[in-house]
Motif scaffolding. Structure first.
Motif, PDB file in Angstrom:
ATOM      1  N   VAL A 183      -8.263 -41.722  32.152  1.00  0.00           N
ATOM      2  CA  VAL A 183      -7.847 -42.953  32.811  1.00  0.00           C
ATOM      3  C   VAL A 183      -7.831 -44.080  31.775  1.00  0.00           C
ATOM      4  O   VAL A 183      -8.638 -44.104  30.860  1.00  0.00           O
ATOM      5  N   VAL A 184      -6.907 -45.012  31.975  1.00  0.00           N
ATOM      6  CA  VAL A 184      -6.952 -46.296  31.271  1.00  0.00           C
ATOM      7  C   VAL A 184      -7.300 -47.337  32.322  1.00  0.00           C
ATOM      8  O   VAL A 184      -6.659 -47.392  33.379  1.00  0.00           O
ATOM      9  N   ALA A 185      -8.318 -48.146  32.053  1.00  0.00           N
ATOM     10  CA  ALA A 185      -8.698 -49.229  32.954  1.00  0.00           C
ATOM     11  C   ALA A 185      -8.323 -50.545  32.285  1.00  0.00           C
ATOM     12  O   ALA A 185      -8.664 -50.777  31.126  1.00  0.00           O
ATOM     13  N   GLY A 186      -7.605 -51.388  33.014  1.00  0.00           N
ATOM     14  CA  GLY A 186      -7.172 -52.677  32.491  1.00  0.00           C
ATOM     15  C   GLY A 186      -7.885 -53.817  33.195  1.00  0.00           C
ATOM     16  O   GLY A 186      -8.038 -53.809  34.414  1.00  0.00           O
ATOM     17  N   ASP A 189     -13.354 -45.728  44.611  1.00  0.00           N
ATOM     18  CA  ASP A 189     -12.747 -44.419  44.319  1.00  0.00           C
ATOM     19  C   ASP A 189     -11.806 -44.466  43.105  1.00  0.00           C
ATOM     20  O   ASP A 189     -10.986 -43.578  42.906  1.00  0.00           O
ATOM     21  N   ALA A 190     -11.955 -45.500  42.281  1.00  0.00           N
ATOM     22  CA  ALA A 190     -11.040 -45.679  41.141  1.00  0.00           C
ATOM     23  C   ALA A 190     -11.217 -44.626  40.060  1.00  0.00           C
ATOM     24  O   ALA A 190     -10.250 -44.230  39.410  1.00  0.00           O
ATOM     25  N   VAL A 191     -12.451 -44.195  39.856  1.00  0.00           N
ATOM     26  CA  VAL A 191     -12.741 -43.152  38.871  1.00  0.00           C
ATOM     27  C   VAL A 191     -13.718 -42.166  39.497  1.00  0.00           C
ATOM     28  O   VAL A 191     -14.395 -42.486  40.470  1.00  0.00           O
ATOM     29  N   LYS A 192     -13.766 -40.993  38.912  1.00  0.00           N
ATOM     30  CA  LYS A 192     -14.694 -39.962  39.359  1.00  0.00           C
ATOM     31  C   LYS A 192     -15.805 -39.798  38.318  1.00  0.00           C
ATOM     32  O   LYS A 192     -15.579 -40.070  37.131  1.00  0.00           O
ATOM     33  N   PRO A 193     -16.973 -39.319  38.749  1.00  0.00           N
ATOM     34  CA  PRO A 193     -18.015 -39.026  37.764  1.00  0.00           C
ATOM     35  C   PRO A 193     -17.474 -38.092  36.684  1.00  0.00           C
ATOM     36  O   PRO A 193     -16.790 -37.110  36.981  1.00  0.00           O
ATOM     37  N   GLY A 194     -17.738 -38.446  35.446  1.00  0.00           N
ATOM     38  CA  GLY A 194     -17.271 -37.647  34.320  1.00  0.00           C
ATOM     39  C   GLY A 194     -15.938 -38.076  33.743  1.00  0.00           C
ATOM     40  O   GLY A 194     -15.565 -37.623  32.644  1.00  0.00           O
ATOM     41  N   ASP A 195     -15.188 -38.926  34.443  1.00  0.00           N
ATOM     42  CA  ASP A 195     -13.919 -39.406  33.878  1.00  0.00           C
ATOM     43  C   ASP A 195     -14.172 -40.132  32.563  1.00  0.00           C
ATOM     44  O   ASP A 195     -15.129 -40.891  32.421  1.00  0.00           O
ATOM     45  N   ARG A 217     -21.152 -47.410  36.548  1.00  0.00           N
ATOM     46  CA  ARG A 217     -21.817 -47.325  37.849  1.00  0.00           C
ATOM     47  C   ARG A 217     -21.198 -46.240  38.722  1.00  0.00           C
ATOM     48  O   ARG A 217     -21.869 -45.633  39.540  1.00  0.00           O
ATOM     49  N   LEU A 218     -19.900 -46.021  38.544  1.00  0.00           N
ATOM     50  CA  LEU A 218     -19.197 -44.988  39.307  1.00  0.00           C
ATOM     51  C   LEU A 218     -19.229 -43.623  38.621  1.00  0.00           C
ATOM     52  O   LEU A 218     -18.605 -42.673  39.094  1.00  0.00           O
ATOM     53  N   GLY A 219     -19.934 -43.526  37.491  1.00  0.00           N
ATOM     54  CA  GLY A 219     -20.109 -42.248  36.818  1.00  0.00           C
ATOM     55  C   GLY A 219     -19.149 -41.943  35.698  1.00  0.00           C
ATOM     56  O   GLY A 219     -19.200 -40.853  35.113  1.00  0.00           O
ATOM     57  N   ALA A 220     -18.269 -42.859  35.389  1.00  0.00           N
ATOM     58  CA  ALA A 220     -17.309 -42.643  34.286  1.00  0.00           C
ATOM     59  C   ALA A 220     -17.969 -42.941  32.946  1.00  0.00           C
ATOM     60  O   ALA A 220     -18.990 -43.627  32.870  1.00  0.00           O
ATOM     61  N   THR A 221     -17.343 -42.448  31.893  1.00  0.00           N
ATOM     62  CA  THR A 221     -17.769 -42.745  30.524  1.00  0.00           C
ATOM     63  C   THR A 221     -16.674 -43.558  29.858  1.00  0.00           C
ATOM     64  O   THR A 221     -15.516 -43.114  29.813  1.00  0.00           O
ATOM     65  N   VAL A 222     -17.009 -44.730  29.369  1.00  0.00           N
ATOM     66  CA  VAL A 222     -16.033 -45.542  28.644  1.00  0.00           C
ATOM     67  C   VAL A 222     -16.062 -45.069  27.195  1.00  0.00           C
ATOM     68  O   VAL A 222     -17.045 -45.272  26.485  1.00  0.00           O
ATOM     69  N   ILE A 223     -14.975 -44.408  26.777  1.00  0.00           N
ATOM     70  CA  ILE A 223     -14.950 -43.842  25.429  1.00  0.00           C
ATOM     71  C   ILE A 223     -14.662 -44.892  24.366  1.00  0.00           C
ATOM     72  O   ILE A 223     -15.080 -44.744  23.225  1.00  0.00           O
ATOM     73  N   GLU A 224     -13.957 -45.974  24.771  1.00  0.00           N
ATOM     74  CA  GLU A 224     -13.721 -47.069  23.831  1.00  0.00           C
ATOM     75  C   GLU A 224     -13.185 -48.275  24.583  1.00  0.00           C
ATOM     76  O   GLU A 224     -12.467 -48.134  25.566  1.00  0.00           O
ATOM     77  N   GLY A 225     -13.577 -49.439  24.106  1.00  0.00           N
ATOM     78  CA  GLY A 225     -12.983 -50.682  24.555  1.00  0.00           C
ATOM     79  C   GLY A 225     -11.906 -51.066  23.561  1.00  0.00           C
ATOM     80  O   GLY A 225     -12.043 -50.810  22.365  1.00  0.00           O
TER      81      GLY A 225
END
Length: 179
Positions: free
Chosen positions: A55-58, A110-116, A140-148
């Motif tokens: 996912v890309v989050a903006g 529901d924007a991301v799933k755990p592990g995304d 908080r929703l379980g995602a991992t931010v790989i980079e900003g």
């Protein structure tokens, strides 16, 4: 010509906006010129093409422009992180301090799933508050931010250093001294 210099030359500085002493870095000239916009987007596409981002989050609002195009090019989903009160479904929220005030951002539950694995993107990093709030929401929703990622960093305001110290890898294309 260096790509960073090319991009930087197309960023307009607006003095004393939105308040006296602030040097606002306006990216709209980057967006208005199709050649410059393509060069800009290609920098991010090449950076993340071989990652395993889901996912890309903006971040609201200019992060939507870059992030949605990047998500399209990477063939992954796009998630908007909006200012409070703009999302219609159940949300989680995070309040943070800005360079000149405070704000709250929200994300659908529901924007991301755990592990995304998520690339988090905005146009500019000043104090780092907006990106840090986005990172916290995603985690908080379980995602991992790989980079900003951002087009511009204002190092004097310390946001980039704050984000890196918090463990967020950070990629920016250009930096400007001063506010």
């Amino acid at each position: 010509m260096d790509t960073a210099d090319y991009i930087k030359r197309h960023i307009r500085t607006v003095p004393d906006w939105p308040s006296p002493g602030v040097q606002f870095r306006d990216i709209t000239p980057l967006l208005q010129n199709p050649k410059v916009f393509r060069v800009l987007i290609d920098q991010f596409v090449h950076r993340y093409f071989d990652t395993t981002a889901d996912v890309v989050a903006g971040l609201d609002a200019r992060g939507f422009i870059i992030g949605s195009v990047l998500a399209y090019e990477l063939n992954v989903g796009f998630v908007p992180i909006r200012k409070k009160g703009k999302l219609p479904f159940t949300t989680v929220e995070e309040t943070y301090e800005l360079e000149y005030g405070s704000a709250t951002v929200e994300l659908h539950t529901d924007a991301v799933k755990p592990g995304d694995r998520v690339v988090l993107i905005d146009d500019l990093i000043a104090t780092g508050g907006t990106m840090m709030a986005g990172k916290r929401l995603l985690e908080r929703l379980g995602a991992t931010v790989i980079e900003g990622a951002a087009i511009v960093e204002l190092p004097e305001l310390g946001g980039g250093a704050k984000l890196r110290a918090a463990g967020l890898p950070l990629f920016t294309l250009v930096s400007f001294e001063g506010h």
